[in-house]
Design a protein around this motif. Structure first.
Motif, mmCIF file in Angstrom:
data_model
loop_
_atom_site.group_PDB
_atom_site.id
_atom_site.type_symbol
_atom_site.label_atom_id
_atom_site.label_comp_id
_atom_site.label_asym_id
_atom_site.label_seq_id
_atom_site.Cartn_x
_atom_site.Cartn_y
_atom_site.Cartn_z
ATOM 1 N N SER A 79 0.851 -1.184 0.000
ATOM 2 C CA SER A 79 0.000 0.000 0.000
ATOM 3 C C SER A 79 0.884 1.230 0.000
ATOM 4 O O SER A 79 1.772 1.353 0.843
ATOM 5 C CB SER A 79 -0.903 0.006 1.231
ATOM 6 N N VAL A 80 0.629 2.143 -0.949
ATOM 7 C CA VAL A 80 1.411 3.367 -1.052
ATOM 8 C C VAL A 80 0.473 4.536 -1.312
ATOM 9 O O VAL A 80 -0.696 4.339 -1.669
ATOM 10 C CB VAL A 80 2.465 3.297 -2.182
ATOM 11 N N SER A 107 6.124 4.833 -5.364
ATOM 12 C CA SER A 107 6.706 3.829 -6.257
ATOM 13 C C SER A 107 6.707 2.460 -5.595
ATOM 14 O O SER A 107 6.763 2.352 -4.364
ATOM 15 C CB SER A 107 8.153 4.202 -6.597
ATOM 16 N N LEU A 108 6.641 1.449 -6.436
ATOM 17 C CA LEU A 108 6.774 0.061 -6.001
ATOM 18 C C LEU A 108 7.512 -0.708 -7.082
ATOM 19 O O LEU A 108 7.433 -0.354 -8.259
ATOM 20 C CB LEU A 108 5.400 -0.590 -5.779
ATOM 21 N N ARG A 109 8.167 -1.788 -6.662
ATOM 22 C CA ARG A 109 8.776 -2.702 -7.631
ATOM 23 C C ARG A 109 8.225 -4.090 -7.374
ATOM 24 O O ARG A 109 8.417 -4.662 -6.294
ATOM 25 C CB ARG A 109 10.291 -2.713 -7.535
ATOM 26 N N ALA A 156 -4.855 -2.616 -7.801
ATOM 27 C CA ALA A 156 -5.347 -3.863 -8.382
ATOM 28 C C ALA A 156 -4.509 -5.024 -7.869
ATOM 29 O O ALA A 156 -3.455 -4.818 -7.257
ATOM 30 C CB ALA A 156 -5.255 -3.820 -9.909
ATOM 31 N N MET A 157 -4.986 -6.223 -8.167
ATOM 32 C CA MET A 157 -4.151 -7.415 -7.993
ATOM 33 C C MET A 157 -3.318 -7.539 -9.265
ATOM 34 O O MET A 157 -3.873 -7.518 -10.372
ATOM 35 C CB MET A 157 -5.011 -8.653 -7.805
ATOM 36 N N TYR A 158 -2.024 -7.655 -9.118
ATOM 37 C CA TYR A 158 -1.123 -7.752 -10.258
ATOM 38 C C TYR A 158 -0.660 -9.199 -10.410
ATOM 39 O O TYR A 158 -0.175 -9.808 -9.449
ATOM 40 C CB TYR A 158 0.076 -6.825 -10.066
ATOM 41 N N TYR A 159 -0.806 -9.705 -11.638
ATOM 42 C CA TYR A 159 -0.477 -11.092 -11.933
ATOM 43 C C TYR A 159 0.688 -11.159 -12.917
ATOM 44 O O TYR A 159 0.697 -10.449 -13.940
ATOM 45 C CB TYR A 159 -1.664 -11.814 -12.559
ATOM 46 N N VAL A 168 -1.615 -4.461 -5.042
ATOM 47 C CA VAL A 168 -1.119 -3.084 -5.016
ATOM 48 C C VAL A 168 -2.293 -2.165 -4.691
ATOM 49 O O VAL A 168 -3.327 -2.223 -5.351
ATOM 50 C CB VAL A 168 -0.495 -2.686 -6.369
ATOM 51 N N THR A 169 -2.115 -1.340 -3.677
ATOM 52 C CA THR A 169 -3.146 -0.391 -3.285
ATOM 53 C C THR A 169 -2.534 1.004 -3.229
ATOM 54 O O THR A 169 -1.536 1.212 -2.546
ATOM 55 C CB THR A 169 -3.752 -0.750 -1.930
ATOM 56 N N VAL A 170 -3.131 1.933 -3.960
ATOM 57 C CA VAL A 170 -2.649 3.305 -4.001
ATOM 58 C C VAL A 170 -3.735 4.202 -3.432
ATOM 59 O O VAL A 170 -4.838 4.270 -3.967
ATOM 60 C CB VAL A 170 -2.292 3.735 -5.427
#
Length: 123
Positions: free
Chosen positions: A11-12, A17-19, A92-95, A119-121
């Motif tokens: 969660s950001v 940013s996220l990787r 979203a859920m990232y696949y 991923v939650t923004v």
């Protein structure tokens, strides 16, 4: 046994940013393309980015161009998705996905799917 394992979701806040990381086991023996799709609640799955494990060519959907970068480390059988300037609509859920060819954004065209990472923004 083909296996895709994602990690890195979190969660950001907006602009953060996220990787994301996808470790692919046995995939490269049967697939030449690894990518990312995402799915938000009550929405259809949509493509995000793809990379040819053979040529390194990358593909992006318009909504993430100039913000997301897909890359690979073949020695580690790992694909990364660097996500910058995140927006709430990126939540979203990232696949992680894999198949023979890159270029299609039609989810059924990808045979192998990981379990997903969330991923939650927030705004």
């Amino acid at each position: 046994q083909v296996q895709l394992v994602e990690s890195g979701g979190d969660s950001v806040q907006t602009g953060g940013s996220l990787r994301l990381t996808c470790v692919a086991s046995a995939v490269t023996k049967v697939s030449k393309c690894i990518g990312w799709f995402r799915q938000a609640p009550e929405m259809e799955r949509e493509g995000v980015a793809q990379i040819s494990t053979y040529s390194g060519q990358t593909y992006y959907v318009d909504s993430v161009k100039d913000r997301f970068t897909i890359s690979q480390d073949n020695a580690k059988n790992t694909v990364y998705l660097q996500m910058n300037s995140l927006k709430p609509e990126d939540s979203a859920m990232y696949y992680c996905v894999a198949d023979q060819f890159c270029g299609s954004w039609y989810p059924p065209d990808f045979t192998y799917w990981g379990q997903g990472t969330q991923v939650t923004v927030s705004s």
